[in-house]
Design an enzyme around this catalytic site. Structure first.
Site, PDB file in Angstrom:
ATOM      1  N   CYS A  19      40.635  -2.887   4.122  1.00  8.87           N
ATOM      2  CA  CYS A  19      39.793  -3.447   3.062  1.00  8.87           C
ATOM      3  C   CYS A  19      38.417  -3.718   3.664  1.00  8.87           C
ATOM      4  O   CYS A  19      38.090  -3.189   4.720  1.00  8.87           O
ATOM      5  CB  CYS A  19      40.423  -4.684   2.427  1.00  8.87           C
ATOM      6  SG  CYS A  19      40.544  -6.139   3.492  1.00  8.87           S
ATOM      7  N   ASN A  22      39.051  -7.564   6.126  1.00  6.33           N
ATOM      8  CA  ASN A  22      40.339  -7.724   6.810  1.00  6.33           C
ATOM      9  C   ASN A  22      40.790  -9.180   6.860  1.00  6.33           C
ATOM     10  O   ASN A  22      41.383  -9.621   7.824  1.00  6.33           O
ATOM     11  CB  ASN A  22      40.303  -7.104   8.206  1.00  6.33           C
ATOM     12  CG  ASN A  22      41.666  -6.971   8.857  1.00  6.33           C
ATOM     13  OD1 ASN A  22      41.811  -7.221  10.051  1.00  6.33           O
ATOM     14  ND2 ASN A  22      42.678  -6.581   8.123  1.00  6.33           N
ATOM     15  N   CYS A  24      41.800 -10.641   3.445  1.00 11.85           N
ATOM     16  CA  CYS A  24      42.522 -10.869   2.191  1.00 11.85           C
ATOM     17  C   CYS A  24      43.517  -9.738   1.912  1.00 11.85           C
ATOM     18  O   CYS A  24      44.691  -9.845   2.228  1.00 11.85           O
ATOM     19  CB  CYS A  24      41.553 -10.963   1.003  1.00 11.85           C
ATOM     20  SG  CYS A  24      40.412 -12.342   1.023  1.00 11.85           S
ATOM     21  N   ARG A  25      43.015  -8.669   1.304  1.00 14.08           N
ATOM     22  CA  ARG A  25      43.884  -7.622   0.792  1.00 14.08           C
ATOM     23  C   ARG A  25      44.646  -6.864   1.861  1.00 14.08           C
ATOM     24  O   ARG A  25      45.868  -6.702   1.764  1.00 14.08           O
ATOM     25  CB  ARG A  25      43.070  -6.616  -0.035  1.00 14.08           C
ATOM     26  CG  ARG A  25      42.463  -7.228  -1.268  1.00 14.08           C
ATOM     27  CD  ARG A  25      41.504  -6.286  -1.939  1.00 14.08           C
ATOM     28  NE  ARG A  25      40.293  -6.138  -1.117  1.00 14.08           N
ATOM     29  CZ  ARG A  25      39.336  -5.265  -1.373  1.00 14.08           C
ATOM     30  NH1 ARG A  25      39.436  -4.444  -2.405  1.00 14.08           N
ATOM     31  NH2 ARG A  25      38.259  -5.207  -0.612  1.00 14.08           N
ATOM     32  N   SER A  26      43.950  -6.359   2.880  1.00 15.54           N
ATOM     33  CA  SER A  26      44.660  -5.524   3.865  1.00 15.54           C
ATOM     34  C   SER A  26      45.662  -6.321   4.696  1.00 15.54           C
ATOM     35  O   SER A  26      46.763  -5.818   4.955  1.00 15.54           O
ATOM     36  CB  SER A  26      43.693  -4.721   4.737  1.00 15.54           C
ATOM     37  OG  SER A  26      42.809  -5.539   5.461  1.00 15.54           O
ATOM     38  N   ASP A 138      39.226  -6.985  -5.003  1.00 15.38           N
ATOM     39  CA  ASP A 138      38.962  -8.013  -4.004  1.00 15.38           C
ATOM     40  C   ASP A 138      39.023  -9.393  -4.653  1.00 15.38           C
ATOM     41  O   ASP A 138      38.216  -9.710  -5.528  1.00 15.38           O
ATOM     42  CB  ASP A 138      37.585  -7.781  -3.386  1.00 15.38           C
ATOM     43  CG  ASP A 138      37.330  -8.627  -2.159  1.00 15.38           C
ATOM     44  OD1 ASP A 138      38.092  -9.588  -1.911  1.00 15.38           O
ATOM     45  OD2 ASP A 138      36.366  -8.328  -1.432  1.00 15.38           O
TER      46      ASP A 138
END
Length: 171
Positions: A19, A22, A24-26, A138
Site C-alpha cells: 500500500c 505500510n 494500514c492496508r498492507s 485507504d
C-alpha cells in the site's frame, strides 16, 4: 486467475502486499493472509510480508486503528513499516497492490529496473465478485468503520488467494 510460477520451486512461494505507507492496508492484509495460510496448512509453503511505496512511515508500527481492528478479530498485530525496493520486488513470486495508484507505482519501478511486471496484481482481484474496480480503499483519513470495511475486503481477498494457493501448491 492464474498465479505466476514460483521463482524457485524449492523455496516457499513469496508474496508481498503493498500500500502507500505500510501502516494500514498492507499490514492488515499480511496478517489476515498469513492466518488463512496457516489454517490451510500452507504456513511453511508460502511467505507473506508487506511494504509501502512511500517512505513516510518507515520504522513505525501499524496504525493503532488497524491494529485494534485486527486484534478485535483475533489477528496478530506486530509490524514495522518498510518501503518496497526493486531488490525486494525481484525476490517475490507475487506482488499485490491495494489500489491502482500503488499498482501503477510498482509497474513504474518494475519497468525502470527490468523486473517482471506480470507478477504485479491487485490484491482484491482474488476476492469473488468484486466488480470492475478491485481496490482496497485507504482508511487512514477516516474513522474506525473504514478499518472494519477494509478488514472485510481483505478477508475476502485472502480467502480467494488462499484457495488458489492450495490448488497450486497442494493440487
Amino acid at each position: 486467475m492464474s498465479l505466476p510460477e514460483p521463482r524457485d520451486p524449492s523455496s516457499p512461494y513469496r508474496i508481498a502486499l503493498v500500500c502507500l505507507g505500510n501502516i494500514c492496508r498492507s499490514p492488515m492484509a499480511e496478517k489476515v493472509l498469513a492466518a488463512d495460510l496457516e489454517r490451510a496448512g500452507l504456513g511453511t509453503l508460502v511467505r507473506v510480508d508487506s511494504f509501502g511505496t512511500g517512505h513516510w512511515h518507515v520504522g513505525e508500527g501499524m496504525d493503532p486503528r488497524a491494529a485494534s481492528t485486527l486484534r478485535v478479530h483475533g489477528y496478530l498485530t506486530g509490524h514495522t513499516a518498510r518501503q518496497v525496493t526493486p531488490g525486494e520486488l525481484a525476490l517475490r513470486d507475487l506482488v499485490l497492490a491495494m489500489d491502482l495508484d500503488n499498482l501503477e507505482e510498482l509497474h513504474r519501478s518494475a519497468g525502470e529496473h527490468g523486473l517482471d511486471a506480470s507478477r504485479l496484481r491487485l490484491f482484491r482481484s482474488f476476492a469473488p465478485g468484486v466488480g470492475a474496480r478491485p481496490e482496497v480503499p485507504d482508511p487512514y483519513y477516516g474513522g474506525d468503520d473504514g478499518f472494519t470495511a477494509v478488514l472485510t475486503m481483505v478477508e475476502a481477498a485472502a480467502k480467494g488467494l488462499t484457495g488458489e494457493l492450495v490448488t497450486r501448491l497442494r493440487g
